[in-house]
Design a protein around this motif. Structure first.
Motif, PDB file in Angstrom:
ATOM      1  N   UNK A 115       0.862  -1.179   0.000  1.00 15.23           N
ATOM      2  CA  UNK A 115       0.000   0.000   0.000  1.00 15.23           C
ATOM      3  C   UNK A 115       0.900   1.231   0.000  1.00 15.23           C
ATOM      4  N   UNK A 116       0.798   2.045  -1.038  1.00 15.66           N
ATOM      5  CA  UNK A 116       1.617   3.251  -1.148  1.00 15.66           C
ATOM      6  C   UNK A 116       0.804   4.451  -0.676  1.00 15.66           C
ATOM      7  N   UNK A 117       1.219   5.045   0.430  1.00 14.58           N
ATOM      8  CA  UNK A 117       0.503   6.194   0.981  1.00 14.58           C
ATOM      9  C   UNK A 117       1.038   7.524   0.465  1.00 14.58           C
ATOM     10  N   UNK A 118       2.172   7.506  -0.250  1.00 10.19           N
ATOM     11  CA  UNK A 118       2.713   8.736  -0.819  1.00 10.19           C
ATOM     12  C   UNK A 118       3.194   9.698   0.254  1.00 10.19           C
ATOM     13  N   UNK A 119       2.875  10.979   0.074  1.00 10.58           N
ATOM     14  CA  UNK A 119       3.247  12.011   1.042  1.00 10.58           C
ATOM     15  C   UNK A 119       2.063  12.248   1.972  1.00 10.58           C
ATOM     16  N   UNK A 120       2.326  12.206   3.262  1.00 11.53           N
ATOM     17  CA  UNK A 120       1.264  12.251   4.255  1.00 11.53           C
ATOM     18  C   UNK A 120       0.974  13.696   4.667  1.00 11.53           C
ATOM     19  N   UNK A 121      -0.274  14.138   4.592  1.00 13.28           N
ATOM     20  CA  UNK A 121      -0.608  15.513   4.991  1.00 13.28           C
ATOM     21  C   UNK A 121      -0.617  15.656   6.515  1.00 13.28           C
ATOM     22  N   UNK A 122       0.025  16.707   7.009  1.00 13.28           N
ATOM     23  CA  UNK A 122       0.039  17.003   8.442  1.00 13.28           C
ATOM     24  C   UNK A 122      -0.144  18.502   8.639  1.00 13.28           C
ATOM     25  N   UNK A 123      -0.478  18.879   9.871  1.00 11.90           N
ATOM     26  CA  UNK A 123      -0.622  20.276  10.256  1.00 11.90           C
ATOM     27  C   UNK A 123       0.000  20.445  11.638  1.00 11.90           C
ATOM     28  N   UNK A 124       0.037  21.679  12.115  1.00 13.40           N
ATOM     29  CA  UNK A 124       0.375  21.888  13.520  1.00 13.40           C
ATOM     30  C   UNK A 124      -0.829  21.485  14.371  1.00 13.40           C
ATOM     31  N   UNK A 125      -0.549  20.862  15.513  1.00 12.29           N
ATOM     32  CA  UNK A 125      -1.636  20.480  16.419  1.00 12.29           C
ATOM     33  C   UNK A 125      -2.398  21.727  16.862  1.00 12.29           C
ATOM     34  N   UNK A 126      -3.715  21.622  17.005  1.00 15.17           N
ATOM     35  CA  UNK A 126      -4.515  22.816  17.333  1.00 15.17           C
ATOM     36  C   UNK A 126      -4.172  23.429  18.683  1.00 15.17           C
ATOM     37  N   UNK A 127      -3.622  22.642  19.621  1.00 19.79           N
ATOM     38  CA  UNK A 127      -3.290  23.190  20.938  1.00 19.79           C
ATOM     39  C   UNK A 127      -1.930  23.885  20.971  1.00 19.79           C
ATOM     40  N   UNK A 128      -1.198  23.879  19.863  1.00 18.51           N
ATOM     41  CA  UNK A 128       0.126  24.505  19.813  1.00 18.51           C
ATOM     42  C   UNK A 128       0.021  26.014  20.019  1.00 18.51           C
ATOM     43  N   UNK A 129       0.876  26.539  20.899  1.00 23.27           N
ATOM     44  CA  UNK A 129       0.965  27.984  21.111  1.00 23.27           C
ATOM     45  C   UNK A 129       2.186  28.503  20.350  1.00 23.27           C
ATOM     46  N   UNK A 130       1.977  29.498  19.503  1.00 28.49           N
ATOM     47  CA  UNK A 130       3.071  30.138  18.780  1.00 28.49           C
ATOM     48  C   UNK A 130       3.487  31.380  19.567  1.00 28.49           C
ATOM     49  N   UNK A 131       4.625  31.269  20.271  1.00 26.34           N
ATOM     50  CA  UNK A 131       5.121  32.420  21.017  1.00 26.34           C
ATOM     51  C   UNK A 131       5.507  33.554  20.091  1.00 26.34           C
ATOM     52  N   UNK A 132       6.182  33.215  19.007  1.00 29.07           N
ATOM     53  CA  UNK A 132       6.449  34.173  17.938  1.00 29.07           C
ATOM     54  C   UNK A 132       6.703  33.416  16.650  1.00 29.07           C
ATOM     55  N   UNK A 133       6.473  34.116  15.547  1.00 27.58           N
ATOM     56  CA  UNK A 133       6.817  33.640  14.209  1.00 27.58           C
ATOM     57  C   UNK A 133       7.541  34.788  13.529  1.00 27.58           C
TER      58      UNK A 133
END
Length: 284
Positions: A115-133
């Motif tokens: 089974x070829x899944x290719x490239x797996x889509x991911x995101x930042x977890x919703x509970x992540x706090x971004x102190x700065x970008x």
């Protein structure tokens, strides 16, 4: 009687093996991970080197990308695949990155089937706090503006960039070999247990640099620096785990700091930085 038991032992051995181990496994292939970001989360640069695989909650192993994952569970199987990174850029410290979502899918697996899944889509977890970008783009405020040592600064330039239209640069020379900068903002509560504070950095540099935290305790300065990078001639991403640094400082409010030092073999050099992200999880 004894002879009968001896004849029965091989039968007991083979019949006691789990059924899925008696046949060749299914094979799941993964090319890599694809990060998508929302507004305010910066550029989607990554350096994901491994996949951590779980089948029905059972750990299968860590596989370098692109990965071929043998799965001995057949039939309907729920796979959880986590993005693996090299903590502080070191090959001896692979880890699941705690801020990326896992890829979860239920598959129907058959022996010897791929089974070829290719490239797996991911995101930042919703509970992540971004102190700065800090992406150094036009119209966004600068983050590392307070000078701790030297007379240099982290300036914006558009000639050498990792993503977008701009990146930061620290110029070093004989008259200015050391530059130390800190964020203008302080961050409180990062030392509350469990500590989970990371800094993402894209860099290209002629000189080494280290990152850490600065603060005050009882009117005395507190400085703890540890993870850093060596000179690199191409853009590189590192995930710095600042948890131990924050814990060692043991102060309620800190500023994130960086220190760049030009080596004695060079007369001048430049540290290019892009896509700096301070990430942590909210206190429980």
């Amino acid at each position: 009687m004894f002879r009968s038991l001896l004849l029965l032992l091989p039968v007991l051995w083979f019949t006691s093996c789990p059924p899925d181990l008696e046949v060749p496994p299914a094979l799941v292939t993964v090319e890599g991970f694809e990060l998508s970001v929302d507004n305010g989360q910066g550029a989607a640069t990554t350096d994901i080197t491994e996949v951590w695989a779980f089948a029905d909650g059972e750990f299968l192993g860590v596989f370098p990308l692109p990965a071929r994952i043998p799965v001995f569970r057949l039939g309907q199987v729920t796979l959880r695949l986590e993005a693996g990174i090299r903590q502080d850029g070191r090959s001896v410290t692979p880890d699941i990155y705690p801020f990326y979502t896992p890829f979860v899918r239920t598959l129907e697996l058959s022996s010897n089937a791929t089974v070829n899944l290719g490239r797996l889509p991911i995101r930042y977890r919703p509970e992540t706090v971004f102190g700065f970008v800090e992406g150094f783009e036009a119209g966004t405020p600068r983050v590392f503006t307070d000078r701790l040592a030297g007379n240099g600064e982290l300036s914006v330039q558009t000639e050498v960039v990792r993503s977008g239209a701009a990146a930061g640069a620290i110029s070093l020379a004989d008259s200015n070999r050391l530059v130390e900068l800190a964020t203008f903002r302080t961050y409180g509560g990062l030392n509350e247990l469990p500590i989970n504070v990371w800094l993402e950095v894209d860099y290209l540099s002629d000189a080494p640099a280290v990152f850490g935290v600065v603060g005050e305790q009882g009117g005395l300065p507190v400085r703890v620096f540890d993870p850093g990078f060596l000179p690199r001639a191409e853009w590189t991403k590192i995930y710095f785990n600042l948890s131990s640094v924050v814990g060692a400082a043991d102060v309620n409010e800190v500023r994130i700091a960086l220190s760049a030092l030009l080596g004695p073999e060079l007369e001048r050099g430049t540290v290019y930085l892009d896509n700096l992200k301070l990430l942590y999880l909210p206190a429980r």
